[in-house]
Write an enzyme that holds these catalytic residues in place. Structure first.
Site, PDB file in Angstrom:
ATOM      1  N   ASP A  86      45.493-101.095 -21.921  1.00  0.00           N
ATOM      2  CA  ASP A  86      45.622-101.464 -20.517  1.00  0.00           C
ATOM      3  C   ASP A  86      46.808-102.379 -20.273  1.00  0.00           C
ATOM      4  O   ASP A  86      47.227-103.138 -21.139  1.00  0.00           O
ATOM      5  CB  ASP A  86      44.332-102.134 -20.032  1.00  0.00           C
ATOM      6  CG  ASP A  86      43.210-101.133 -19.856  1.00  0.00           C
ATOM      7  OD1 ASP A  86      43.357-100.249 -18.996  1.00  0.00           O
ATOM      8  OD2 ASP A  86      42.207-101.222 -20.580  1.00  0.00           O
ATOM      9  N   GLU A  97      34.112 -95.323 -12.264  1.00  0.00           N
ATOM     10  CA  GLU A  97      34.293 -95.729 -13.650  1.00  0.00           C
ATOM     11  C   GLU A  97      34.278 -97.255 -13.682  1.00  0.00           C
ATOM     12  O   GLU A  97      35.129 -97.898 -13.068  1.00  0.00           O
ATOM     13  CB  GLU A  97      35.613 -95.229 -14.223  1.00  0.00           C
ATOM     14  CG  GLU A  97      35.850 -95.664 -15.660  1.00  0.00           C
ATOM     15  CD  GLU A  97      37.236 -95.305 -16.148  1.00  0.00           C
ATOM     16  OE1 GLU A  97      38.088 -96.224 -16.225  1.00  0.00           O
ATOM     17  OE2 GLU A  97      37.490 -94.123 -16.424  1.00  0.00           O
TER      18      GLU A  97
END
Length: 214
Positions: free
Chosen positions: A34, A23
């Site tokens: 994040d 990924e």
């Protein structure tokens, strides 16, 4: 050594360590889902510039080693153009691309652009999604569904027993994406990153695949 060579070497190490797929993150200025470490990595990438070209090169090399998907946010997709970006990444070899904060009113445009380029369009299913809301949450998704293990941002710091993890999730999923531990190691040296990947791969194989988040 030039930066592209470093990226290729890192990806080679991770593939050899047992990663089944990659990924690749397309950097974003405000990656709201994040945590601190990946935010820092994105910031470093943005400061270096040439983000699209470097991401395309990373995807191309990763895809030559393992199936590769791209994860990003809507802001860079909007800025670079959904149609152009989808085509660039598909031509580089990406199998799919997930836009984790895809606005509802842009869903149709993005799906058309991705499908025209031959990209799968996975969807993120928030951990707090109710059963009754699942059909709407996954509407139009293709390729796979991405279910976060936590409601918080990336970068879980608690204890993790890999043997227990593998036994509990194997019947439910096809792969596990490992983000922050890999990024933390990559910021220093590719060899520790490979060791982290190998540890996860040993615990998870042959039950499910392991995907490092680079």
């Amino acid at each position: 050594m030039h930066q592209p060579d470093v990226q290729c070497r890192q990806l080679d190490h991770l593939a050899q360590a047992g990663a089944d797929l990659f990924e690749i993150g397309l950097p974003c200025a405000d990656p709201v889902l994040d945590g601190r470490l990946i935010r820092s990595a994105y910031h470093r990438a943005l400061v270096q510039g040439d983000v699209i070209d470097r991401t395309v090169r990373a995807v191309a090399h990763a895809a030559s080693l393992r199936p590769t998907v791209v994860m990003t946010y809507w802001e860079p997709v909007r800025r670079h153009g959904p149609e152009r970006l989808a085509r660039l990444l598909a031509d580089a070899g990406a199998a799919g691309m997930m836009v984790v904060d895809l606005p509802r009113d842009e869903t149709l445009r993005w799906h058309h652009a991705a499908h025209a380029a031959g990209l799968s369009v996975p969807r993120l299913v928030p951990r707090a999604t109710r059963d009754a809301d699942l059909p709407a949450a996954v509407d139009g998704a293709s390729g796979w569904l991405y279910a976060p293990a936590s409601t918080g941002p990336t970068g879980y710091q608690g204890p993790l027993d890999l043997t227990v993890l593998a036994a509990r999730v194997a019947p439910l999923v096809d792969a596990v994406v490992i983000g922050t531990p890999i990024v933390r190691a990559l910021l220093s040296d590719p060899v520790p990153a490979a060791a982290v990947t190998a540890a996860f791969a040993r615990a998870l194989h042959p039950r499910i695949g392991t995907a490092p988040d680079a």
